[in-house]
Each structure stands twice: as structure tokens, then as C-alpha cells.
Design a protein around this motif. Structure first.
Motif, PDB file in Angstrom:
ATOM      1  N   TYR A  12       1.867   6.183 -11.695  1.00  0.00           N
ATOM      2  CA  TYR A  12       1.668   5.515 -10.409  1.00  0.00           C
ATOM      3  C   TYR A  12       0.651   4.389 -10.558  1.00  0.00           C
ATOM      4  O   TYR A  12      -0.089   4.318 -11.538  1.00  0.00           O
ATOM      5  CB  TYR A  12       1.200   6.522  -9.347  1.00  0.00           C
ATOM      6  CG  TYR A  12      -0.205   7.024  -9.575  1.00  0.00           C
ATOM      7  CD1 TYR A  12      -1.278   6.489  -8.853  1.00  0.00           C
ATOM      8  CD2 TYR A  12      -0.479   7.999 -10.527  1.00  0.00           C
ATOM      9  CE1 TYR A  12      -2.573   6.929  -9.086  1.00  0.00           C
ATOM     10  CE2 TYR A  12      -1.761   8.434 -10.750  1.00  0.00           C
ATOM     11  CZ  TYR A  12      -2.807   7.895 -10.033  1.00  0.00           C
ATOM     12  OH  TYR A  12      -4.087   8.320 -10.272  1.00  0.00           O
ATOM     13  N   ASP A  13       0.610   3.513  -9.567  1.00  0.00           N
ATOM     14  CA  ASP A  13      -0.328   2.403  -9.514  1.00  0.00           C
ATOM     15  C   ASP A  13      -1.642   2.927  -8.937  1.00  0.00           C
ATOM     16  O   ASP A  13      -1.740   3.203  -7.743  1.00  0.00           O
ATOM     17  CB  ASP A  13       0.257   1.285  -8.647  1.00  0.00           C
ATOM     18  CG  ASP A  13      -0.633   0.069  -8.549  1.00  0.00           C
ATOM     19  OD1 ASP A  13      -1.778   0.106  -9.057  1.00  0.00           O
ATOM     20  OD2 ASP A  13      -0.186  -0.932  -7.962  1.00  0.00           O
ATOM     21  N   CYS A  16      -3.381   1.119  -5.912  1.00  0.00           N
ATOM     22  CA  CYS A  16      -2.597   1.031  -4.676  1.00  0.00           C
ATOM     23  C   CYS A  16      -2.975   2.202  -3.760  1.00  0.00           C
ATOM     24  O   CYS A  16      -2.849   3.371  -4.150  1.00  0.00           O
ATOM     25  CB  CYS A  16      -1.115   1.075  -5.021  1.00  0.00           C
ATOM     26  SG  CYS A  16      -0.007   1.345  -3.642  1.00  0.00           S
ATOM     27  N   CYS A  19       0.078   4.416  -3.067  1.00  0.00           N
ATOM     28  CA  CYS A  19       0.463   5.190  -4.253  1.00  0.00           C
ATOM     29  C   CYS A  19      -0.503   6.347  -4.491  1.00  0.00           C
ATOM     30  O   CYS A  19      -0.086   7.451  -4.839  1.00  0.00           O
ATOM     31  CB  CYS A  19       0.511   4.284  -5.476  1.00  0.00           C
ATOM     32  SG  CYS A  19       1.574   2.831  -5.268  1.00  0.00           S
ATOM     33  N   ASN A  62       7.119   3.388  -9.311  1.00  0.00           N
ATOM     34  CA  ASN A  62       6.489   4.545  -9.920  1.00  0.00           C
ATOM     35  C   ASN A  62       7.557   5.151 -10.819  1.00  0.00           C
ATOM     36  O   ASN A  62       8.691   4.692 -10.831  1.00  0.00           O
ATOM     37  CB  ASN A  62       5.963   5.522  -8.860  1.00  0.00           C
ATOM     38  CG  ASN A  62       7.042   6.287  -8.127  1.00  0.00           C
ATOM     39  OD1 ASN A  62       8.241   6.025  -8.243  1.00  0.00           O
ATOM     40  ND2 ASN A  62       6.641   7.244  -7.339  1.00  0.00           N
ATOM     41  N   ALA A 109       7.509  -1.308  -1.863  1.00  0.00           N
ATOM     42  CA  ALA A 109       6.750  -1.605  -3.087  1.00  0.00           C
ATOM     43  C   ALA A 109       6.232  -3.041  -3.095  1.00  0.00           C
ATOM     44  O   ALA A 109       5.081  -3.294  -3.462  1.00  0.00           O
ATOM     45  CB  ALA A 109       7.623  -1.352  -4.318  1.00  0.00           C
ATOM     46  N   ARG A 112       3.275  -3.225  -0.489  1.00  0.00           N
ATOM     47  CA  ARG A 112       2.358  -2.088  -0.411  1.00  0.00           C
ATOM     48  C   ARG A 112       0.894  -2.503  -0.321  1.00  0.00           C
ATOM     49  O   ARG A 112       0.126  -1.890   0.424  1.00  0.00           O
ATOM     50  CB  ARG A 112       2.587  -1.122  -1.573  1.00  0.00           C
ATOM     51  CG  ARG A 112       2.171  -1.655  -2.938  1.00  0.00           C
ATOM     52  CD  ARG A 112       2.670  -0.726  -4.048  1.00  0.00           C
ATOM     53  NE  ARG A 112       2.205  -1.127  -5.360  1.00  0.00           N
ATOM     54  CZ  ARG A 112       2.752  -2.083  -6.100  1.00  0.00           C
ATOM     55  NH1 ARG A 112       3.807  -2.741  -5.645  1.00  0.00           N
ATOM     56  NH2 ARG A 112       2.272  -2.376  -7.285  1.00  0.00           N
ATOM     57  N   TYR A 113       0.467  -3.512  -1.052  1.00  0.00           N
ATOM     58  CA  TYR A 113      -0.936  -3.935  -0.983  1.00  0.00           C
ATOM     59  C   TYR A 113      -1.242  -4.564   0.374  1.00  0.00           C
ATOM     60  O   TYR A 113      -2.289  -4.312   0.961  1.00  0.00           O
ATOM     61  CB  TYR A 113      -1.273  -4.943  -2.072  1.00  0.00           C
ATOM     62  CG  TYR A 113      -1.191  -4.429  -3.493  1.00  0.00           C
ATOM     63  CD1 TYR A 113      -1.532  -3.119  -3.831  1.00  0.00           C
ATOM     64  CD2 TYR A 113      -0.792  -5.269  -4.519  1.00  0.00           C
ATOM     65  CE1 TYR A 113      -1.456  -2.672  -5.137  1.00  0.00           C
ATOM     66  CE2 TYR A 113      -0.725  -4.828  -5.827  1.00  0.00           C
ATOM     67  CZ  TYR A 113      -1.059  -3.531  -6.141  1.00  0.00           C
ATOM     68  OH  TYR A 113      -0.988  -3.097  -7.431  1.00  0.00           O
ATOM     69  N   LYS A 118      -5.567  -2.150  -1.169  1.00  0.00           N
ATOM     70  CA  LYS A 118      -5.711  -2.025  -2.610  1.00  0.00           C
ATOM     71  C   LYS A 118      -7.162  -1.667  -2.916  1.00  0.00           C
ATOM     72  O   LYS A 118      -8.085  -2.219  -2.327  1.00  0.00           O
ATOM     73  CB  LYS A 118      -5.339  -3.366  -3.259  1.00  0.00           C
ATOM     74  CG  LYS A 118      -5.357  -3.389  -4.746  1.00  0.00           C
ATOM     75  CD  LYS A 118      -4.885  -4.751  -5.259  1.00  0.00           C
ATOM     76  CE  LYS A 118      -4.924  -4.801  -6.759  1.00  0.00           C
ATOM     77  NZ  LYS A 118      -4.474  -6.100  -7.284  1.00  0.00           N
TER      78      LYS A 118
END
Length: 135
Positions: A12-13, A16, A19, A62, A109, A112-113, A118
Motif C-alpha cells: 500500500y501507499d 496516503c 490507504c 495497491n 486512486a 486519493r490525495y 497525504k
């Protein structure tokens, strides 16, 4: 789908917010502690990402390694959910055509930020979850 030697690993990030919440959601619903986690920003996560053609500097998915096979995007999310107690019903969503599922996944995705935010650095899991993190 490609093979990987470790199993039940979720990539995963780690910066994020969405995430990281996803990982905490899974950890809280995985009483057998089956799944382990690795942030794409870790050394192990970077190697895993590169092995599967994911750009660690700009991850767009992911991934989960389950049964020695790597799953991406909506397949990854549904594979994880469907292996959690009380969430097995999500397997029916695999009947939705993959292009449609991944269109929705890609939309989230990509934004998402902007939507969720973030972190400046990877989130630090609590002590219980720390044992399940691969770095």
C-alpha cells in the motif's frame, strides 16, 4: 497475475491517508492476523512494487499476494475483503466486469490525495500492528 514467494502481503501507499486507513480497517477485521502489510516506501515494498511493474514514486494501485499470486486494483481490494470474517459476501462483486470495477478504483486512486490527504511520511502503526509490518 504473477507469483511472489511471500503470501498474504498487502502493498500500500504509506503516505496516503485513505490507504493507511484501509490497512487499519483490514487489521481490525483480521482476527487470525493472516495479512501482513508493507508500505511501497519501504525497502521491501519498493522491491515488491518494482517486481510487479508498479512505480514506487507514483503508485496507482495497491496489491495483495494471496495464494502466491499478485492481485491489483479492485481484484486486490475484493480478494482481501472476501477473506475477512463477515466480508465474504464481497466475492459477489467479482461478477461485476473488471473494467467497470477498475474504472471506479482508478477514479478513487487518482484523486486519493486530493480527497483524503497525504502524510508527510509513512504512518506509524501501533505496537500490535507493527508486528505485521514488513519493511
Amino acid at each position: 497475475m504473477r507469483a511472489w514467494p511471500d503470501d498474504d502481503v498487502i502493498l500500500y501507499d504509506g503516505v496516503c491517508v485513505f490507504c493507511s486507513r484501509w490497512i487499519r480497517f483490514i487489521a481490525a477485521r483480521d482476527p487470525d492476523k493472516r495479512f501482513r502489510f508493507t508500505a511501497i516506501q519501504s525497502a521491501y515494498g519498493t522491491r515488491l512494487a518494482q517486481a510487479f511493474g508498479i512505480d514506487p514514486a507514483d503508485p496507482d494501485t495497491n496489491a495483495v499476494i494471496r495464494g502466491g499470486v499478485a492481485y491489483f486494483k479492485s481484484d486486490a481490494a475484493l480478494t482481501v475483503l472476501s477473506n475477512l470474517p463477515g466480508w465474504r459476501w464481497t466475492r459477489v462483486l467479482l461478477a461485476v466486469p473488471k473494467p467497470l470495477r477498475n474504472t471506479v478504483y482508478n477514479l478513487v486512486a487518482k484523486n486519493r490525495y486530493r480527497i483524503f490527504g497525504k502524510y508527510d511520511a509513512c504512518f506509524v502503526p501501533d505496537a500490535d500492528m507493527r508486528a505485521r509490518v514488513i519493511e
